[in-house]
Scaffold this motif. Structure first.
Motif, PDB file in Angstrom:
ATOM      1  N   VAL A   1      -8.281  -0.117  -2.002  1.00 55.62           N
ATOM      2  CA  VAL A   1      -7.560  -1.265  -1.690  1.00 55.62           C
ATOM      3  C   VAL A   1      -7.762  -1.589  -0.152  1.00 55.62           C
ATOM      4  O   VAL A   1      -7.171  -0.212   0.803  1.00 55.62           O
ATOM      5  CB  VAL A   1      -5.798  -0.839  -1.786  1.00 55.62           C
TER       6      VAL A   1
ATOM      7  N   CYS B   1      -5.915   5.200  -3.694  1.00 53.02           N
ATOM      8  CA  CYS B   1      -5.944   4.016  -2.983  1.00 53.02           C
ATOM      9  C   CYS B   1      -6.589   3.752  -2.159  1.00 53.02           C
ATOM     10  O   CYS B   1      -6.468   2.301  -1.617  1.00 53.02           O
ATOM     11  CB  CYS B   1      -4.122   3.509  -1.458  1.00 53.02           C
TER      12      CYS B   1
ATOM     13  N   GLN C   1       0.908   4.609  -2.226  1.00 54.38           N
ATOM     14  CA  GLN C   1       1.063   6.324  -1.997  1.00 54.38           C
ATOM     15  C   GLN C   1       2.075   6.603  -2.025  1.00 54.38           C
ATOM     16  O   GLN C   1       2.345   7.873  -2.686  1.00 54.38           O
ATOM     17  CB  GLN C   1       0.777   6.381  -0.349  1.00 54.38           C
TER      18      GLN C   1
ATOM     19  N   ARG D   1       0.806  -1.291  -0.096  1.00 56.50           N
ATOM     20  CA  ARG D   1      -0.328  -0.192  -0.454  1.00 56.50           C
ATOM     21  C   ARG D   1       0.814   1.300  -0.539  1.00 56.50           C
ATOM     22  O   ARG D   1       1.229   2.017  -0.963  1.00 56.50           O
ATOM     23  CB  ARG D   1      -0.650   0.114   1.273  1.00 56.50           C
TER      24      ARG D   1
ATOM     25  N   THR E   1      -7.874  -4.257   2.777  1.00 52.78           N
ATOM     26  CA  THR E   1      -6.931  -5.140   3.792  1.00 52.78           C
ATOM     27  C   THR E   1      -8.004  -6.276   4.194  1.00 52.78           C
ATOM     28  O   THR E   1      -8.628  -6.150   4.674  1.00 52.78           O
ATOM     29  CB  THR E   1      -6.624  -4.142   4.775  1.00 52.78           C
TER      30      THR E   1
END
Length: 302
Positions: free
Chosen positions: A85, A82, A76, A72, A87
């Motif tokens: 994105v 992001c 960035q 990640r 988790t």
């Protein structure tokens, strides 16, 4: 600023070993070096877009491990949006085990990890990103249902839809083709998709023509050192590649796709976008690693 390009795809940590040659089955070889680097076809292409001149958002998954945090962060620091994105708890991030030989050819084993949990609903949550984009890019390192939904949604929204069918082991679902503006396979992928042996320019053209008959808008077959072949309704055009001394071909295809997409998003004509993607890919193979090898726009100034 709205992202002009959205990449839906994979994020992997690459574990890269170099050796004189690739091992045979059951064989143990001494290696020469080892390093880790952020990778994954989706993330690589997002980084390439960002470095090569366009705003980009990433939609994908990482695991709740140290690799996930690093993946990640790697996006960035390049300015990649992001927000898409996610988790995945209790799951590893995607990992690619890569061996590179003295001739700069590689063999790769992929462990999907969080990438395998990227369902269509994960992309649907970020539909606003797709609506704002000009170009949408997919690959094949996330579930097929997710790719199918994204391609169809991109077509519904009237976006430029790119599919990099990698890794490809066989034909694509027939209904996908009508949603694809640019299908960008390499030689082996074109062969797997079209069922045509690809070993020279003429056979690449035949494979691409078959893929167009299946419904793809335009096909760009990347041919490594031999350049790229565009096949569309007007015929075919060969784009020779810049000559370089390769060090590592990892992410060359991703760099081409990202550079091509960034160029389209910046308003470059198609032929210029292909040429720019080739120049970026040529520079990337002179460096080791996936994301570390991807050049910046300033390095490609005329």
């Amino acid at each position: 600023m709205n992202a002009k390009v959205v990449v839906v795809g994979s994020l992997n940590m690459d574990l890269v070993a170099r050796a004189q040659r690739l091992p045979r089955g059951g064989e143990t070889l001494p290696g020469e070096s080892f390093f880790t680097a952020p990778g994954g076809k989706g993330a690589n292409q997002a980084v390439a877009v960002a470095r090569l001149g366009a705003s980009v958002a990433m939609v994908g998954n990482v695991g709740d491990d140290a690799y996930g945090q690093q993946l990640r962060r790697a996006l960035q620091v390049e300015g990649v949006d992001c927000q898409g994105v996610g988790t995945c708890t209790g799951v590893s991030s995607g990992v690619a085990l890569i061996v590179v030989d003295a001739a700069s050819q590689n063999a790769i084993v992929i462990i999907p990890g969080g990438n395998g949990l990227l369902g269509p609903e994960s992309v649907r949550r970020f539909d606003a990103l797709l609506q704002q984009a000009e170009v949408i890019i997919c690959q094949l390192e996330v579930p097929a249902a997710t790719v199918a939904w994204t391609l169809a949604r991109g077509r519904e929204l009237g976006k430029t839809v790119i599919l990099n069918p990698a890794p490809a082991t066989g034909p694509l679902p027939a209904e996908w083709f009508a949603h694809i503006d640019y299908l960008i396979p390499n030689e082996s992928e074109a062969e797997a998709l079209a069922g045509v042996k690809v070993d020279d320019l003429d056979s690449a053209r035949r494979a691409a023509e078959r893929l167009r008959k299946m419904g793809a808008g335009k096909v760009i077959v990347t041919l490594g050192a031999e350049g790229a072949l565009l096949v569309d309704a007007a015929g075919s055009r060969h784009f020779p590649a810049p000559r370089v001394q390769p060090v590592d071909t990892t992410a060359a295809g991703d760099t081409f796709v990202g550079g091509f997409a960034a160029s389209l998003a910046r308003g470059l004509p198609e032929a210029e976008a292909i040429g720019f993607g080739q120049r970026a890919a040529a520079l990337s193979v002179t460096r080791a690693g996936a994301q570390p090898s991807i050049p910046y726009l300033k390095e490609l100034a005329p």
